[in-house]
Design an enzyme around this catalytic site. Structure first.
Site, short mmCIF file in Angstrom:
data_model
loop_
_atom_site.label_atom_id
_atom_site.label_comp_id
_atom_site.label_asym_id
_atom_site.label_seq_id
_atom_site.Cartn_x
_atom_site.Cartn_y
_atom_site.Cartn_z
N HIS A 471 -24.26 34.50 -50.89
CA HIS A 471 -23.33 33.60 -51.58
C HIS A 471 -22.58 32.69 -50.60
O HIS A 471 -21.35 32.61 -50.68
CB HIS A 471 -22.31 34.42 -52.38
CG HIS A 471 -22.90 35.27 -53.45
ND1 HIS A 471 -22.31 36.41 -53.92
CD2 HIS A 471 -24.05 35.13 -54.16
CE1 HIS A 471 -23.05 36.95 -54.87
NE2 HIS A 471 -24.13 36.20 -55.03
C1 LIG Z 1 -31.73 35.76 -52.84
C2 LIG Z 1 -30.53 35.26 -53.58
C3 LIG Z 1 -29.97 36.03 -54.59
C4 LIG Z 1 -28.85 35.56 -55.29
N1 LIG Z 1 -28.41 36.24 -56.37
C5 LIG Z 1 -27.48 35.67 -57.18
C6 LIG Z 1 -27.16 36.24 -58.43
O1 LIG Z 1 -27.72 37.26 -58.86
N2 LIG Z 1 -26.22 35.62 -59.19
C7 LIG Z 1 -25.57 34.49 -58.77
O2 LIG Z 1 -24.70 34.00 -59.48
N3 LIG Z 1 -25.86 33.94 -57.57
C8 LIG Z 1 -26.82 34.47 -56.80
N4 LIG Z 1 -27.18 33.86 -55.64
C9 LIG Z 1 -26.43 32.67 -55.21
C10 LIG Z 1 -26.69 31.42 -56.05
O3 LIG Z 1 -28.03 31.36 -56.47
C11 LIG Z 1 -26.32 30.19 -55.22
O4 LIG Z 1 -24.95 30.27 -54.85
C12 LIG Z 1 -26.51 28.88 -55.94
O5 LIG Z 1 -27.81 28.79 -56.43
C13 LIG Z 1 -26.21 27.73 -54.98
O6 LIG Z 1 -26.43 26.52 -55.63
P1 LIG Z 1 -26.44 25.17 -54.81
O7 LIG Z 1 -26.65 24.09 -55.79
O8 LIG Z 1 -25.24 25.12 -53.95
O9 LIG Z 1 -27.66 25.27 -53.80
P2 LIG Z 1 -29.20 25.60 -54.06
O10 LIG Z 1 -29.40 26.12 -55.43
O11 LIG Z 1 -29.64 26.43 -52.93
O12 LIG Z 1 -29.90 24.17 -54.04
C14 LIG Z 1 -30.09 23.39 -52.91
C15 LIG Z 1 -31.40 22.62 -53.10
O13 LIG Z 1 -31.43 21.53 -52.20
C16 LIG Z 1 -32.70 21.47 -51.60
N5 LIG Z 1 -32.51 20.81 -50.31
C17 LIG Z 1 -31.78 21.27 -49.28
N6 LIG Z 1 -31.80 20.38 -48.26
C18 LIG Z 1 -32.55 19.34 -48.67
C19 LIG Z 1 -32.94 18.12 -48.05
N7 LIG Z 1 -32.54 17.79 -46.80
N8 LIG Z 1 -33.74 17.26 -48.74
C20 LIG Z 1 -34.14 17.57 -50.01
N9 LIG Z 1 -33.81 18.74 -50.63
C21 LIG Z 1 -33.01 19.60 -49.97
C22 LIG Z 1 -33.12 22.93 -51.47
O14 LIG Z 1 -34.49 23.08 -51.26
C23 LIG Z 1 -32.62 23.48 -52.80
O15 LIG Z 1 -33.57 23.31 -53.82
C24 LIG Z 1 -28.27 34.30 -54.92
C25 LIG Z 1 -28.84 33.53 -53.91
C26 LIG Z 1 -29.97 33.99 -53.24
C27 LIG Z 1 -30.59 33.11 -52.19
#
Ligand SMILES: Cc1cc2nc3c(=O)[nH]c(=O)nc-3n(C[C@H](O)[C@H](O)[C@H](O)COP(=O)(O)OP(=O)(O)OC[C@H]3O[C@@H](n4cnc5c(N)ncnc54)[C@H](O)[C@@H]3O)c2cc1C
Length: 533
Positions: A471
């Site tokens: 997280h």
């Molecule tokens: C293994 C795991 C288990 C988890 N379990 C839970 C759970 O059970 N419940 C819960 O609530 N949360 C959970 N989380 C946490 C939650 O999923 C994340 O906090 C949330 O998805 C983050 O969202 P975000 O939009 O910040 O980033 P992300 O969802 O990570 O999205 C970022 C996106 O940007 C893309 N990206 C990055 N850099 C670039 C670039 N330079 N160019 C183009 N694309 C790019 C990436 O490939 C990705 O698709 C978990 C996370 C993981 C990894």
């Protein structure tokens, strides 16, 4: 040269929601760039969580620097790399956090982020399928399916009973009026399928003529004209491309990649960037700072009574049986959330609200290079951690190459309060597992181990064994102080036409998992951009 109205970088939890909402108006031309691929075989199947945890075709597979608070270990930092981002590889637990989390953000000066302000966005995003939910708190018409599996498992039923015996009541909706108590995990699972933002936000928008989605499109830097962001430079299978935005570029790369992209674009700590040969466009000292995450030891228990754990159901003929059930659409371990039971508890008397989380998994597993596997012994695991840790670290690039992973340092347990709450959480987990209702399961404590009792002994065990719960937040912090990166409307301070919308903008960690608040942040960002506050 085509000029889009909006470019969204990263199709994860937040970015997918931003792109969905902005492209709902056919007059907006939207480009969504995603570094990862469209999908992965294991993405839609809930048990695929275990298969994707160490899978380079769907995961950035980052690693921390050696952590002083974790006995010098490097900790794995998985991040989703495909449509849906981390929502496509996560454990699927759905937790919003507490009202106080968001009220704290508002009190820090972030107008529009109090619980009353964000609740409509939490409701707008979800389709909560359980009848009992209070409509004052729950949404029924949003794109994201959220289900409450109910309590049918006898092992978890015993834990709920045991929790009651030590004074922790059952809570039928921890995303409702109050978070306190023990409950089955609500899940982004519908029927047999994971409900990622790829499935719930991108899929329904895919046919819109005004939304262009490019996968395997890795943004290497932002294109700036003076103090205005006008576009994105990216690579698709080695070929360099540029895209331009008339209105906003929204960076939604997540807590590791968003600060990385800003730094690669010359936005960050001037001295650090100069030292790496990166031309400084805008000195913004908070970029990459304020990294926070949950650091969770896993207490482990052997279960002597037969027939209770997934270690038994996940082997031999039982596994065939579970697979058949899954294929026939019947309840099965293949379609379960990663940690199906959780308790929100207080580490000491006198607190206004819970400050620690316990999460139960009805099995023992071991980590192998390709991912977790079931242990030979039958047992169960309970992780325990502080929900709002104060220890902070950083994410910073180490060179000007966008393909190089940034340095990630968490500094876990560098604040005394985090140590105290973690030790208390471990002891609360133990008190539940030692309560009379657990007697019929014939438990033996494997970790920490019955002989470890003192604060120092438990802390030592935590440092040797704990992992994150995946997280990371906070590295492009929202606020008005010198270390803030974005404003309350998620505009990057000092740069026109550029916003960050993802988990990195959280100034503090929320009391729970981070997928739901990340999607809410995407919804909130779209609201600000569309003037739809
Ligand atoms: C293994 C795991 C288990 C988890 N379990 C839970 C759970 O059970 N419940 C819960 O609530 N949360 C959970 N989380 C946490 C939650 O999923 C994340 O906090 C949330 O998805 C983050 O969202 P975000 O939009 O910040 O980033 P992300 O969802 O990570 O999205 C970022 C996106 O940007 C893309 N990206 C990055 N850099 C670039 C670039 N330079 N160019 C183009 N694309 C790019 C990436 O490939 C990705 O698709 C978990 C996370 C993981 C990894």
């Amino acid at each position: 040269m085509k000029i889009y109205d909006f470019i969204v970088v990263g199709a994860g939890s937040a970015g997918a929601a931003v792109a969905h909402r902005l492209s709902a108006n056919p007059r907006h031309e939207v480009l969504l760039l995603e570094a990862g691929s469209r999908t992965h075989f294991w993405e839609r199947i809930p048990i695929g969580f275990a298969k994707l945890l160490k899978n380079p075709s769907a995961n950035w597979l980052y690693e921390s620097e050696p952590e002083p608070g974790a006995d010098g270990r490097r900790l794995p930092v998985p991040r989703g790399k495909l449509l849906g981002g981390s929502s496509s590889i996560n454990g699927m637990a759905f937790v919003r956090g507490q009202a106080q989390d968001f009220d704290t953000w508002a009190q820090m000066g972030n107008r529009g982020w109090s619980y009353d302000d964000v609740l409509p966005f939490f409701k707008r995003m979800e389709n909560y399928t359980t009848k009992e939910g209070d409509d004052g708190f729950r949404g029924r018409c949003g794109p994201l399916h959220v289900t409450n599996p109910g309590l049918t498992d006898p092992l978890l039923g015993a834990v709920v009973e045991a929790a009651g015996q030590v004074g922790i009541p059952h809570n039928s909706d921890y995303n409702g009026a109050t978070q306190d108590g023990i409950a089955m995990s609500q899940a982004t699972i519908l029927g047999r399928r994971r409900m990622s933002t790829a499935a719930c936000y991108i899929q329904p928008a895919r046919k819109r003529a005004n939304l262009r989605i490019e996968t395997k499109a890795h943004a290497e830097c932002l294109i700036l004209e003076g103090k205005r962001c006008v576009g994105v430079r990216y690579r698709v299978r080695g070929a360099r491309r540029e895209a331009f935005a008339g209105r906003d570029v929204v960076v939604s790369g997540g807590s590791i990649n968003s600060p990385q992209l800003l730094e690669l674009s010359g936005i960050g700590q001037a001295e650090r960037l100069q030292g790496l040969g990166i031309e400084v466009n805008h000195h913004l000292p908070g970029v990459g700072e304020n990294l926070r995450d949950h650091f969770a030891p896993r207490t482990r228990w052997l279960v002597g009574a037969k027939g209770y754990t997934l270690n038994e159901r996940g082997r031999g003929l039982s596994l065939v049986h579970q697979t058949l059930r899954y294929l026939l659409g019947r309840p099965s371990m293949m379609a379960a959330v990663a940690a199906p039971l959780r308790a929100f508890v207080r580490s000491r008397d006198g607190l206004d609200s819970p400050d620690a989380l316990l999460g139960w998994v009805p099995m023992l597993s071991e980590m192998r290079p390709h991912g977790p596997v079931l242990s030979r012994e039958s047992g169960m695991t309970c992780y325990a951690h502080a929900m709002r840790p104060e220890s902070t670290g950083y994410v910073h690039v180490t060179c000007a190459d966008h393909r190089e992973a940034p340095a990630i340092q968490f500094n876990f347990l560098s604040v005394r309060a985090d140590e105290d709450i973690t030790v208390a959480a471990v002891n609360i987990a133990r008190s539940i597992m030692r309560a009379p209702a657990m007697g019929r399961l014939q438990l033996t404590e494997l970790g920490p181990g019955e002989d470890l009792e003192s604060r120092d002994e438990i802390l030592d065990w935590v440092r040797r064994t704990a992992e994150t719960t995946y997280h990371p937040v906070g590295t492009c912090k929202m606020g008005n102080d010198a270390m803030a990166v974005v404003s309350n409307e998620l505009k990057v301070h000092g740069i026109e036409g550029l916003r960050v919308a993802d988990a990195s903008i959280m100034p503090t960690l929320v009391s729970g998992n981070t997928n739901a608040p990340s999607i809410m942040i995407g919804e909130r960002a779209a609201g600000w951009i569309l003037g739809d506050a």
